[in-house]
Motif scaffolding. Sequence first.
Motif, mmCIF file in Angstrom:
data_model
loop_
_atom_site.group_PDB
_atom_site.id
_atom_site.type_symbol
_atom_site.label_atom_id
_atom_site.label_comp_id
_atom_site.label_asym_id
_atom_site.label_seq_id
_atom_site.Cartn_x
_atom_site.Cartn_y
_atom_site.Cartn_z
ATOM 1 N N MET A 143 0.827 -1.183 0.000
ATOM 2 C CA MET A 143 0.000 0.000 0.000
ATOM 3 C C MET A 143 0.869 1.244 0.000
ATOM 4 O O MET A 143 1.945 1.261 0.568
ATOM 5 N N SER A 144 0.399 2.315 -0.594
ATOM 6 C CA SER A 144 1.232 3.484 -0.797
ATOM 7 C C SER A 144 1.076 4.496 0.306
ATOM 8 O O SER A 144 0.013 4.664 0.865
ATOM 9 N N GLU A 145 2.132 5.236 0.579
ATOM 10 C CA GLU A 145 2.054 6.380 1.456
ATOM 11 C C GLU A 145 3.164 7.346 1.132
ATOM 12 O O GLU A 145 4.106 7.026 0.444
ATOM 13 N N ALA A 146 3.050 8.559 1.681
ATOM 14 C CA ALA A 146 3.899 9.645 1.222
ATOM 15 C C ALA A 146 5.115 9.849 2.097
ATOM 16 O O ALA A 146 5.471 10.960 2.417
ATOM 17 N N VAL A 147 5.787 8.782 2.492
ATOM 18 C CA VAL A 147 6.977 8.923 3.316
ATOM 19 C C VAL A 147 8.083 8.059 2.767
ATOM 20 O O VAL A 147 7.847 7.033 2.167
ATOM 21 N N ALA A 148 9.311 8.490 2.976
ATOM 22 C CA ALA A 148 10.458 7.680 2.604
ATOM 23 C C ALA A 148 10.757 6.689 3.710
ATOM 24 O O ALA A 148 10.543 6.965 4.875
ATOM 25 N N VAL A 149 11.260 5.525 3.337
ATOM 26 C CA VAL A 149 11.600 4.512 4.313
ATOM 27 C C VAL A 149 13.087 4.610 4.618
ATOM 28 O O VAL A 149 13.924 4.245 3.808
ATOM 29 N N VAL A 150 13.398 5.143 5.762
ATOM 30 C CA VAL A 150 14.776 5.304 6.184
ATOM 31 C C VAL A 150 14.900 4.731 7.585
ATOM 32 O O VAL A 150 14.207 5.177 8.489
ATOM 33 N N PRO A 151 15.741 3.675 7.798
ATOM 34 C CA PRO A 151 15.856 3.094 9.117
ATOM 35 C C PRO A 151 16.167 4.157 10.156
ATOM 36 O O PRO A 151 17.034 4.998 9.979
ATOM 37 N N ILE B 62 12.667 -4.256 -10.548
ATOM 38 C CA ILE B 62 13.915 -3.914 -11.234
ATOM 39 C C ILE B 62 13.994 -2.415 -11.496
ATOM 40 O O ILE B 62 15.007 -1.756 -11.205
ATOM 41 N N VAL B 63 12.904 -1.846 -12.042
ATOM 42 C CA VAL B 63 12.882 -0.409 -12.334
ATOM 43 C C VAL B 63 13.090 0.405 -11.057
ATOM 44 O O VAL B 63 13.886 1.362 -11.022
ATOM 45 N N ALA B 64 12.376 0.029 -9.989
ATOM 46 C CA ALA B 64 12.453 0.787 -8.744
ATOM 47 C C ALA B 64 13.848 0.722 -8.132
ATOM 48 O O ALA B 64 14.369 1.734 -7.638
ATOM 49 N N GLN B 65 14.483 -0.448 -8.172
ATOM 50 C CA GLN B 65 15.810 -0.578 -7.572
ATOM 51 C C GLN B 65 16.864 0.194 -8.374
ATOM 52 O O GLN B 65 17.756 0.828 -7.795
ATOM 53 N N LEU B 66 16.761 0.177 -9.686
ATOM 54 C CA LEU B 66 17.695 0.953 -10.510
ATOM 55 C C LEU B 66 17.500 2.446 -10.283
ATOM 56 O O LEU B 66 18.469 3.209 -10.176
ATOM 57 N N TRP B 67 16.245 2.855 -10.201
ATOM 58 C CA TRP B 67 15.937 4.265 -9.968
ATOM 59 C C TRP B 67 16.411 4.683 -8.582
ATOM 60 O O TRP B 67 16.980 5.760 -8.395
ATOM 61 N N ARG B 68 16.203 3.828 -7.577
ATOM 62 C CA ARG B 68 16.630 4.129 -6.213
ATOM 63 C C ARG B 68 18.148 4.330 -6.160
ATOM 64 O O ARG B 68 18.643 5.286 -5.547
ATOM 65 N N ARG B 69 18.884 3.446 -6.796
ATOM 66 C CA ARG B 69 20.340 3.556 -6.798
ATOM 67 C C ARG B 69 20.785 4.854 -7.465
ATOM 68 O O ARG B 69 21.721 5.520 -6.995
ATOM 69 N N ALA B 70 20.122 5.216 -8.559
ATOM 70 C CA ALA B 70 20.486 6.447 -9.255
ATOM 71 C C ALA B 70 20.217 7.674 -8.385
ATOM 72 O O ALA B 70 21.039 8.604 -8.328
ATOM 73 N N LEU B 71 19.087 7.686 -7.679
ATOM 74 C CA LEU B 71 18.758 8.811 -6.797
ATOM 75 C C LEU B 71 19.748 8.925 -5.644
ATOM 76 O O LEU B 71 20.223 10.012 -5.316
ATOM 77 N N LEU B 72 20.076 7.781 -5.026
ATOM 78 C CA LEU B 72 21.005 7.801 -3.903
ATOM 79 C C LEU B 72 22.405 8.208 -4.353
ATOM 80 O O LEU B 72 23.117 8.920 -3.637
ATOM 81 N N ALA B 73 22.784 7.759 -5.546
ATOM 82 C CA ALA B 73 24.108 8.113 -6.056
ATOM 83 C C ALA B 73 24.180 9.601 -6.393
ATOM 84 O O ALA B 73 25.223 10.241 -6.237
ATOM 85 N N GLY B 74 23.065 10.160 -6.834
ATOM 86 C CA GLY B 74 23.077 11.553 -7.253
ATOM 87 C C GLY B 74 22.854 12.566 -6.146
ATOM 88 O O GLY B 74 23.337 13.687 -6.221
ATOM 89 N N GLY C 48 21.781 11.251 -2.506
ATOM 90 C CA GLY C 48 21.635 10.631 -1.200
ATOM 91 C C GLY C 48 20.185 10.537 -0.753
ATOM 92 O O GLY C 48 19.249 10.668 -1.551
ATOM 93 N N GLU C 49 20.001 10.329 0.555
ATOM 94 C CA GLU C 49 18.659 10.158 1.107
ATOM 95 C C GLU C 49 17.753 11.370 0.876
ATOM 96 O O GLU C 49 16.556 11.201 0.626
ATOM 97 N N PRO C 50 18.262 12.608 0.943
ATOM 98 C CA PRO C 50 17.370 13.749 0.663
ATOM 99 C C PRO C 50 16.767 13.699 -0.742
ATOM 100 O O PRO C 50 15.596 14.051 -0.935
ATOM 101 N N ALA C 51 17.561 13.289 -1.716
ATOM 102 C CA ALA C 51 17.043 13.193 -3.083
ATOM 103 C C ALA C 51 15.964 12.115 -3.180
ATOM 104 O O ALA C 51 14.937 12.301 -3.859
ATOM 105 N N MET D 108 11.955 12.808 -4.049
ATOM 106 C CA MET D 108 11.279 12.136 -5.158
ATOM 107 C C MET D 108 10.039 11.397 -4.674
ATOM 108 O O MET D 108 8.977 11.438 -5.316
ATOM 109 N N LEU D 109 10.159 10.716 -3.532
ATOM 110 C CA LEU D 109 9.009 9.999 -2.987
ATOM 111 C C LEU D 109 7.878 10.971 -2.647
ATOM 112 O O LEU D 109 6.700 10.661 -2.850
ATOM 113 N N GLY D 110 8.231 12.130 -2.132
ATOM 114 C CA GLY D 110 7.220 13.128 -1.832
ATOM 115 C C GLY D 110 6.480 13.595 -3.081
ATOM 116 O O GLY D 110 5.267 13.815 -3.055
#
Length: 360
Positions: free
Chosen positions: A1-9, A206-218, A220-223, A227-229
């Motif tokens: 289910m969707s929600e408007a928060v990032a998942v950060v431990p 696959i798409v989400a994991q590739l996109w996640r890696r690109a965002l974190l590489a570019g 970090g967590e703020p990016a 995007m999730l927001g």
Amino acid sequence: MSEAVAVVPGKAPSLGTFERYLTLWVALCIVVGIGLGQAMPGPFEAIGAATVAEVNLPVAVLVWLMVIPMLLKIDLGALGQVGRHWRGIATTVGINWLVKPFSMALLGWIFIAQLFRPWLPEAQIDGYLAGLILLAAAPCTAMVFVWSNLVEGEPHFTLSQVALNDTIMVFAFAPIVGLLLGLSSIAVPWGTLVLSVVLYIVVPVIVAQLWRRALLAGGGEPALAAMLGRLAPLSLGALLLTLVLLFGLQGAQILRQPAVIALLAVPILIQVYGNAALAYWLNRRLGVAWCVAGPSALIGASNFFELAVATAIALFGFQSGAALATVVGVLVEVPVMLSVVWIVRRSRGWYEQGAGISPG
């Protein structure tokens, strides 16, 4: 289910205002969809007929808009933490994959195929059973981070458990659904089922994991959080639009028998509360800390209804009983899970009086 928060431990998510009233928005979608379907049936029928290889193209687009932002939150690297909370992990995996789908099939047979049969349209009985099975065959992927936060759950456990469930789902969803549909004597369209798994699970992961890696590489967590927001309103809007389409095509049937939704909710409610209680009790017997047992019970109880809705439409069509049954899961999800949160929090004293509570 969707929600408007990032998942950060370690970073506590919260239930946004829109998500908190999701049941209200779903109810409004039912009213709007039925009204539009009765007023202008032509456009809805055209959308329902827009299929290629048994896949409805408008729904496929909407599902990607729903699912990819949700999967973008998941760090599959958290699989390396599974061993830290192995008792809670083992309990949740057992409930999700060995108990929940099979208990729902049994409850569906008892209530829908037997007890409630005289009050349901005979031609849709098999479809209702199929929809309930689809609803229970995959655990919730993202909203559980909110439930975990509300019970002060251990964030690393929740993250690793969800990452493991997503990995299992890629391989186990189709076989479990196929087995249970076969046991229910429902014809299994294997080609469409496998295609649905590829379209709605494998490719989005696959798409989400590739996109996640690109965002974190570019950035970090703020990016990632930014995007999730931005994606959250689009994701939730796609879900609500899908429901409008679904009820636009289901409207005539619902107006003929409005009690159908209430009857379909009965096995779903029993299954949610039963599996949450079983997971919670097993964790206590195994000496698992309350901060792990809480999210374990919630993950064991909740369903990945976006996937269920999409697969039901792909396998059986917009106007099927299967599609309607999965939407009932959407309708009850938030209030029911909030009630489970309340029970878990209120029972903390009882839980921690159990013998042998371990650190994890």
